[in-house]
Design an enzyme around this catalytic site. Sequence first.
Site, short mmCIF file in Angstrom:
data_model
loop_
_atom_site.label_atom_id
_atom_site.label_comp_id
_atom_site.label_asym_id
_atom_site.label_seq_id
_atom_site.Cartn_x
_atom_site.Cartn_y
_atom_site.Cartn_z
N CYS A 28 3.26 -10.29 -2.72
CA CYS A 28 2.88 -11.55 -2.07
C CYS A 28 2.98 -12.66 -3.12
O CYS A 28 3.20 -12.38 -4.31
CB CYS A 28 1.44 -11.45 -1.57
SG CYS A 28 0.29 -11.11 -2.94
N GLU A 142 -12.56 -8.40 -6.15
CA GLU A 142 -12.56 -9.68 -5.42
C GLU A 142 -13.96 -9.96 -4.87
O GLU A 142 -14.42 -11.12 -4.87
CB GLU A 142 -11.53 -9.65 -4.28
CG GLU A 142 -11.47 -10.99 -3.55
CD GLU A 142 -10.53 -10.98 -2.34
OE1 GLU A 142 -9.63 -10.13 -2.27
OE2 GLU A 142 -10.72 -11.85 -1.47
N THR A 181 -10.02 -11.15 1.21
CA THR A 181 -8.70 -11.55 1.74
C THR A 181 -7.82 -10.37 2.17
O THR A 181 -6.81 -10.59 2.83
CB THR A 181 -7.91 -12.33 0.67
OG1 THR A 181 -7.79 -11.51 -0.49
CG2 THR A 181 -8.57 -13.64 0.32
O1 10G Z 1 -5.51 -5.15 -2.31
P1 10G Z 1 -6.31 -5.40 -3.51
O2 10G Z 1 -7.30 -6.51 -3.35
O3 10G Z 1 -7.01 -4.17 -4.04
O4 10G Z 1 -5.35 -5.93 -4.68
P2 10G Z 1 -3.88 -5.59 -5.13
O5 10G Z 1 -3.80 -5.98 -6.57
O6 10G Z 1 -3.45 -4.25 -4.76
O7 10G Z 1 -2.93 -6.58 -4.28
C1 10G Z 1 -2.91 -7.96 -4.45
C2 10G Z 1 -4.12 -8.55 -3.89
C3 10G Z 1 -5.02 -9.25 -4.61
C4 10G Z 1 -4.77 -9.74 -5.94
C5 10G Z 1 -6.36 -9.51 -4.03
S1 10G Z 1 -6.43 -11.06 -3.33
FE1 SF4 Z 2 -1.75 -11.83 -2.33
FE2 SF4 Z 2 -4.41 -11.61 -2.46
FE3 SF4 Z 2 -3.29 -13.97 -2.63
FE4 SF4 Z 2 -3.23 -12.64 -0.33
S1 SF4 Z 2 -5.01 -13.47 -1.35
S2 SF4 Z 2 -1.56 -13.81 -1.25
S3 SF4 Z 2 -3.05 -10.53 -1.07
S4 SF4 Z 2 -3.05 -12.27 -4.07
#
Ligand code: 10G
Ligand code: SF4
Length: 324
Positions: A28, A142, A181
């Site tokens: 993302c 988070e 989120t």
């Molecule tokens: O899905 P989570 O929050 O465990 O994190 P991730 O590092 O696997 O993926 C990106 C999402 C975030 C940085 C949390 S907003």
């Molecule tokens: Fe990616 Fe977390 Fe930001 Fe969504 S909130 S755009 S999952 S880093």
Amino acid sequence: MNAPLQATRPAGERLPLQLLIAAPRGFCAGVDRAIEIVERALERYGAPVYVRHEIVHNQYVVNALKAQGAIFVDELDEVPDGAPVVFSAHGVPKAVPIEATRREMVWVDATCPLVSKVHRQAERQIEAGRHILFIGHRGHPEVIGTMGQVPEGAITLVETLADVAALDIPAGLPLAFLTQTTLSVDDTREIVTALETKYPHIVGPKAEDICYATSNRQTAVKTIAPGSDLVLVIGSPTSSNSVRLVEVAQRMGTDAKLIERASDIDPAWLDGVATLGLTAGASAPEKLVREVVERLSQWREVEEHTLVSAEEKMVFKLPRQLLD
Ligand code: 10G
Ligand code: SF4
């Protein structure tokens, strides 16, 4: 399902495999930005650059950055005074940048702007005199970061419908809800409905705070799951959004497994699988998707089909301190 086909095929010929690849999948905008922040910090300040918590929850990404000179730590007390340190994309409690400044560290905040937005909402709700009910998973960074934006006792964590039923909030206390989120869109909707039923005066964001990337990846897995005999989700077990993708597929009645990378696939999983679904969590690089496709192609005659359920164009600006 494939047994009759197998019986009539010449020895050595690979069986066909329809591969349904979800889109959007993988990185993302917040993950792209966070990784670039660490890479730019390494260029600017030189190695080592410390990173508080895994920058994103993906072992491959973390190892690649370690190889470039990043040192991952759990807490700031593992970072020498004055050293450069990056805070992970998941966000940090308010006390962390305060401590980093006190210890004269050069700190860069890689918190995703969509998480920072929730942090600001939390502050605003407290300023407005409301108690916050925060929907999220206990112990996730988070959640720790968002709860750490407001004074202790000003926010209550709600994980399940049972938690909502057990809430005992004094009558007349103004309330707001916020969410992590990366939650399940469907579970969160149920929890929000339960909160609104129990506390009709509660206020919250227009849609819950689940971000575009999380909800797009869940919609995309819903697109591939019904036609698949098995869904593989690429992501680390610590990655909340990746684990949610496995659950979404399973709830549609499709067997689904989380894998870190191609070497985790047991070829026996493919017995009887004519159509395989494939997706990746928001912290899993596309390179690992291609690695899986290559591994599958060693065993089967793979026919790839990408099922696009949304286009994503989101890009977040880097922090100013890394731009000039
Ligand atoms: O899905 P989570 O929050 O465990 O994190 P991730 O590092 O696997 O993926 C990106 C999402 C975030 C940085 C949390 S907003
Ligand atoms: Fe990616 Fe977390 Fe930001 Fe969504 S909130 S755009 S999952 S880093």
